[in-house]
Design a protein around this motif. Structure first.
Motif: not given
Length: 211
Positions: A55, A101, A134, A146, A148, A179
């Motif tokens: 991340v 991510a 995410t 988190t 995803y 990212l």
């Protein structure tokens, strides 16, 4: 859809992301060793198999985090399919790109229908990154994670006979852009273009049993 994948600790030293340092790469390898090369599956209500993802961080080096595969809604796994997200949907609704991510893997698995034959896909044992979106989610016990969802794209003709979808594979040179880039349609478009190069090297093999 991608419903399982693998992370073999014996992966080559090929870069996952240009900004990765030795500590991050060893963190991925150490997690894979602890997992003993077990197949990675979506996290269920009673199955806390949290998986490693990369991340964004305040520095240019991404952060390694253990995350919940699939979205949580009101303390439970979502009732709608959430372990995968279509790239077309993200092009139409780029607001869903706000959280992103990279999922490290060495292979993924798909079933070929109607023969129900399992196939393994990979890049000859090399580590690669799959694009993911995410969001934060709360489990029944109040813990926050988190969560995803792996981004899926149409498979090229040579693979579509096995399965019509495949993950968006991110080359190392584009990983940081994924990212840190702005959540726009252009970002998803660029990710698909970048993925095309890695996709041409994907290898596949049939399996005698399910992963």
């Amino acid at each position: 859809m991608c419903a399982s994948y693998g992370l073999d600790p014996r992966f080559s030293d090929q870069q996952l992301i240009e900004e990765a340092d030795d500590e991050l790469m060893e963190g991925i390898r150490a997690w894979a060793r602890r997992n003993a090369d077990e197949t990675l599956r979506p996290t269920g209500r009673l199955l806390r198999n949290l998986n490693p993802i990369l991340v964004p961080s305040e520095s240019r080096t991404p952060q390694l985090e253990e995350a919940w595969w699939g979205f949580l809604v009101d303390g439970r796994p979502s009732r709608f399919p959430s372990i995968n997200t279509r790239s077309e949907r993200l092009q139409e609704r780029p607001g869903s790109l706000r959280g992103r991510a990279i999922v490290p893997a060495t292979r993924w698995f798909e079933m070929r229908k109607p023969s129900k034959t399992w196939h393994e896909f990979g890049l000859d044992g090399a580590l690669f990154g799959m694009a993911a979106v995410t969001q934060r989610g709360r489990a029944e016990d109040g813990s926050w994670f988190t969560c995803y969802s792996i981004v899926m794209q149409p498979a090229p003709a040579r693979l579509a006979g096995i399965h019509d979808r495949m993950p968006v594979l991110l080359p190392a040179a584009f990983a940081q852009d994924w990212l840190d880039g702005a959540p726009t349609r252009e970002l998803m478009d660029d990710a698909l273009l970048a993925s095309a190069d890695a996709t041409q090297w994907v290898q596949t093999a049939s399996m005698t049993a399910s992963p």
